[in-house]
Design a protein around this motif. Sequence first.
Motif, mmCIF file in Angstrom:
data_model
loop_
_atom_site.group_PDB
_atom_site.id
_atom_site.type_symbol
_atom_site.label_atom_id
_atom_site.label_comp_id
_atom_site.label_asym_id
_atom_site.label_seq_id
_atom_site.Cartn_x
_atom_site.Cartn_y
_atom_site.Cartn_z
ATOM 1 N N UNK A 298 -1.081 -2.414 4.181
ATOM 2 C CA UNK A 298 -0.270 -1.555 5.062
ATOM 3 C C UNK A 298 -0.744 -0.062 4.403
ATOM 4 N N UNK A 299 -0.858 0.705 5.644
ATOM 5 C CA UNK A 299 -1.070 2.154 5.004
ATOM 6 C C UNK A 299 0.069 2.847 4.411
ATOM 7 N N UNK B 184 -4.727 4.699 -0.174
ATOM 8 C CA UNK B 184 -4.187 4.693 1.324
ATOM 9 C C UNK B 184 -3.486 3.389 1.672
ATOM 10 N N UNK B 185 -3.518 2.398 0.566
ATOM 11 C CA UNK B 185 -2.777 1.302 0.931
ATOM 12 C C UNK B 185 -1.566 0.874 0.206
ATOM 13 N N UNK B 186 -0.605 -0.185 0.733
ATOM 14 C CA UNK B 186 0.429 -0.737 -0.028
ATOM 15 C C UNK B 186 0.244 -2.020 0.602
ATOM 16 N N UNK C 282 2.798 -2.417 20.026
ATOM 17 C CA UNK C 282 3.127 -1.817 18.836
ATOM 18 C C UNK C 282 2.143 -2.489 17.650
ATOM 19 N N UNK C 283 2.706 -2.039 16.610
ATOM 20 C CA UNK C 283 1.720 -2.259 15.600
ATOM 21 C C UNK C 283 1.728 -3.772 15.039
ATOM 22 N N UNK D 138 6.056 -4.628 5.454
ATOM 23 C CA UNK D 138 6.700 -3.695 6.491
ATOM 24 C C UNK D 138 5.602 -2.716 6.823
ATOM 25 N N UNK D 139 5.408 -1.916 7.663
ATOM 26 C CA UNK D 139 4.614 -0.650 7.878
ATOM 27 C C UNK D 139 3.595 -0.669 8.896
#
Length: 167
Positions: A138-139, A71-73, A110-111, A77-78
């Motif tokens: 990050x997702x 699920x992750x990175x 925003x995120x 960014x993201x």
Amino acid sequence: YRHSYPHSWRSKAKLIYRCTPQWFVAMDRDLGDGTTLRGRALTAIGETRWFPAQGENRIRAMVEGRPDWVLSRQRAWGVPITLFVKKGSGDYLVDSDVNARIAQAFREEGADAWWSRDPQYFLGSAHNAEDYEQVTDILDVWFDSGSTHAFVTEQRLHAEQADLYLE
């Protein structure tokens, strides 16, 4: 470190492997109703019209063959994985008030609010930020983009289906 694929297939740049913690979801865990994520995904894949048709084989092979799905990175960014982990125990914080504050901040800012706001804002008065680690991963973009249809069709169109959804 020597490996058989020393370059990026996209950019042809040299690669360096590094081990980092990741977030995974189990594909075969019972979801509480006798089904699993793998089973639900394979059913949905079979119920979808694919253009081009060979896309079905590609995604089906990925879903059939993975014991877990990442699920992750670790990117700059993201969309962040909005989660707090209790220091010492590793328990995930499950609190609907915290989630509501996160959702409100995302709607308003925003995120990036996940990084720009003080973690104590999200935790409120019920939890101390010093007791929790704020997840900064990050997702994965595949997971993120694969779920956007629900937000577009359900929240914006107020319907469960769309005749066509293109990303």
